[in-house]
Design an enzyme around this catalytic site. Structure first.
Site: not given
Length: 541
Positions: A113-114, A240, A342-343
Site C-alpha cells: 500500500w506504500d 500492525e 508500530k507506525q
C-alpha cells in the site's frame, strides 16, 4: 573486436542497449520494440540521447524541485529521493512500483500500500503521467481483486496487501489481508489524480470501475448497528501491532471517503455506472454509511481512539520491554492487546483526512500517540513530521523530517544494502512540503500553510495543479506564490485557511501565519526519540 592503437591514440566505443517489459507482449513484439529503440538510438546518436535525457530531466526538476536553505543535508536528501522516485516510475509501463524501486532485492520486488499511500501523492504533483500509468496497472488487476473478495465471501474487489502482478502474496492474515484499508488507499489515489490534474479521462477509462468495486467491498464488510451507526469489524489499520480490531479510525474515515468518492464518480460517469449495475438506491446506501461511520473518541481523555477501546488497552512497559524492533523480540500475543504502536495510524488519519479533526483534537491526539509510537517501520517518521509541524512542534518535526530523508543516505535502519526505502524517500518530500509547506488536498482544493523550523531559513517548492505550475517560496515571515503556465489566468487556493486568488501576471506575497502549539512537545518511548541532527553530527565529528 580487435583494434591496434599507437601511443597517445584513443578508442571510443559507444554501446546502445534497449529493453522492454514482457508482461503484456509476445516475444516477437518485445523483440521488435527493442530493435526499434536501438534503431532510434543509433539515428539520434550519443549526443542526441544525452540532449534528450537532459531535456527530460530539466523538465522534471522544473516541476518537482524542492529547495531547502539552511539544512544542506535535507536539501541533498530530498533531491536524492525525488530522483529515485523518478527512476522507479518514469518507465513503469503498467506494472507495480515495488517498495524498493529498482534499487535492491528487499521484499523480493513486491509492492504494498506504500505505492498509493506514499509514492503516488508525490508523483501526482510532480510527474502525473507516471501516476496514471501506475493506476492503470492497479486497475488491470481488478479481476484478481474480485476473485480474492469472492474467496473471502465478500462482494466487490479486495486488492492485495502484498503483490507483484495482482494476486495476494501474503499468507499472514492479521496484518496482511485484514489490512483492507489498501482498497480505500487506492481509491484515494484515483481521486487525488483527478482533482490535482483535472483529468477525468482516467476515471472514465478505469477509475470508476475500481471505485465502485471498492465501495461494494466496504458495504460487504461494514454494517449498521441497531442505533444506525456504521461499523467495520475485524480489520487491521496501518499499525500492525494492533490487529483485528473494531472501528479503526483511519480505516473508517478512508472507507467513508471511498464510498462518497465512488458515489460522486457514478454521477460523473452515469453510463459506466449503469453498465456496472449501480442504481441510485445503491449509491445512496454508500452515502448513508459514510455519514453514519463510527469514529471512536475517548471523552475522558479528550483524544480519538485508534480503534474501539484502544485507550483502555494495557499500557506497554517501555522501561523494561524496549528491544527494538519489538516484532523481533516480542510475541504478537503481547503486542496486539497493548497500547504500543508500530507506525503512524491515527496520526496518519489526521494527515490524509485533515478536515475531519479540529486543531485542538489534532494537538491532543499527537500528544497522546507520540508517547506510544515506536516507529518500527520506515513509514512513520514522515507522517509524524507532518503532524508535529501542523500542531506547532516545529523542531521535533524537523528531526522527524531529517530521519525520513536520511534513512538511506545514513543507512539509519542498517538495511540499505537490501534496497532503498521508496516510501520514506517519498516521505521526505511529504515531510517538507506537507509538513513545513503545509500542503493539504483532502477537501478538493489546494491548501497551503507554510511554517518553518529554526534550522530552515527558506523553503521553495514547485507543484502542478490542473495545468498550472505553482512555485511556493516561503521564509519565516512571508510566502510568495508564483503561478505560471495554464490555460487560464488565475487560480484560487486556500492559504492558512482563507481563500486566496493567484494570477499568472504577477506573484502574490502574503504573511505566514504563526504556528502556535497548544501543548508542549511530547516525549517519545525510551530509545525511540527521532534521530536528532545534532547527535548524528556529533557521530561524524
Amino acid at each position: 573486436m580487435i583494434c591496434g592503437l599507437r601511443p597517445g591514440q584513443k578508442l571510443r566505443i559507444v554501446k546502445y542497449l534497449a529493453y522492454g517489459w514482457s508482461s503484456k507482449r509476445s516475444r516477437p513484439a518485445l523483440r521488435d520494440q527493442a530493435a526499434a529503440a536501438l534503431h532510434n538510438a543509433r539515428y539520434s546518436g550519443w549526443q542526441g540521447l544525452i540532449d534528450s535525457q537532459r531535456e527530460y530531466l530539466d523538465d522534471f526538476w522544473d516541476n518537482a524541485d524542492v529547495e531547502v536553505e539552511g539544512d544542506g543535508e535535507s536539501q541533498q536528501a530530498v533531491r536524492f529521493g525525488l530522483f529515485h522516485l523518478l527512476q522507479a516510475s518514469a518507465r513503469a509501463e503498467r506494472r507495480a512500483i515495488p517498495s524498493k524501486g529498482l534499487t535492491g532485492t528487499g521484499y523480493d520486488g513486491h509492492a504494498f500500500w506504500d505505492t498509493e499511500g506514499y509514492v503516488l501523492p508525490v508523483l501526482t504533483y510532480t510527474l502525473p503521467h507516471a501516476v496514471a500509468d501506475s493506476l492503470r496497472w492497479r486497475a488491470s488487476t481488478l479481476d484478481m481483486a474480485r476473485e480474492r473478495a469472492a474467496e473471502l465471501g465478500l462482494k466487490g474487489a479486495s486488492f492485495p496487501w502484498r503483490t507483484i502482478r495482482g494476486q495476494e502474496c501474503s499468507a499472514y492474515w492479521p496484518a496482511g489481508t485484514a489490512a483492507f484499508h489498501i482498497n480505500a488507499d487506492i481509491a484515494m489515489a484515483f481521486e487525488r489524480y483527478r482533482v490535482v490534474t483535472g483529468d477525468d479521462t482516467l476515471e472514465a477509462e478505469c477509475g470508476v470501475t475500481v471505485l465502485v468495486e471498492t465501495a461494494r467491498l466496504w458495504m460487504s464488510i461494514g454494517h449498521h448497528d441497531r442505533h444506525g451507526v456504521w461499523h467495520i469489524d475485524g480489520i487491521t489499520g496501518p499499525d500492525e501491532y494492533t490487529a483485528i480490531v473494531r472501528d479503526n479510525v483511519f480505516t473508517n474515515l478512508m472507507a467513508a471517503n471511498n464510498l462518497v468518492v465512488a458515489a460522486d464518480a457514478c454521477n460523473r460517469q452515469p453510463e459506466a455506472a449503469r453498465a456496472m449495475g449501480v442504481t441510485a438506491e445503491e449509491a445512496a446506501t454508500w452515502r448513508d454509511a459514510a455519514d453514519a461511520v463510527s469514529i471512536p473518541y475517548d471523552e475522558e481523555l479528550g483524544v480519538h481512539q485508534q480503534c474501539e477501546g484502544f485507550t483502555k488497552f494495557a499500557e506497554w512497559d517501555f522501561e523494561n520491554d524496549n528491544k527494538y524492533p519489538l516484532l523481533l523480540h516480542e510475541a504478537y500475543v503481547r503486542l496486539y492487546p497493548a497500547q504500543v504502536i508500530k507506525q503512524a495510524d491515527l496520526v496518519l488519519a489526521m494527515q490524509w483526512q485533515s478536515h475531519a479533526f479540529t486543531p485542538e483534537q489534532k494537538a491532543r491526539n499527537v500528544d497522546y500517540y507520540e508517547r506510544r509510537m515506536v516507529r518500527d517501520s520506515s513509514l512513520s517518521a514522515c507522517t509524524q513530521a507532518v503532524m508535529c509541524a501542523e500542531v506547532g512542534h516545529l523542531e521535533l518535526a524537523h528531526d522527524y523530517a531529517y530521519e525520513a530523508a536520511l534513512i538511506d543516505l545514513r543507512d539509519l535502519h542498517a538495511n540499505t544494502r537490501d534496497g532503498l526505502h521508496m516510501a520514506s524517500l517519498a516521505g521526505a518530500w511529504t515531510a517538507i512540503v506537507g509538513g513545513f509547506g503545509g500542503l493539504r488536498d483532502d477537501e478538493g482544493i489546494l491548501d497551503i500553510d507554510p511554517a518553518l523550523p529554526e534550522g530552515i531559513t527558506r523553503l521553495r517548492f514547485r507543484v502542478r495543479w490542473r495545468d498550472f505550475r505553482l512555485v511556493v517560496d516561503a521564509n519565516h515571515s512571508h510566502v510568495t506564490y508564483t503561478l505560471s503556465d495554464g490555460t487560464g489566468t488565475e487560480l484560487t487556493i486556500r492559504h492558512a485557511g482563507e481563500e486566496l486568488t493567484l494570477k499568472t501576471d504577477s506573484p502574490t506575497t502574503v504573511a505566514v501565519r504563526p504556528r502556535k502549539s497548544l501543548l508542549p512537545p511530547p516525549p517519545q518511548p525510551p530509545g525511540r526519540e527521532p534521530m536528532h541532527r545534532r547527535s548524528l553530527a556529533r557521530e561524524d565529528s
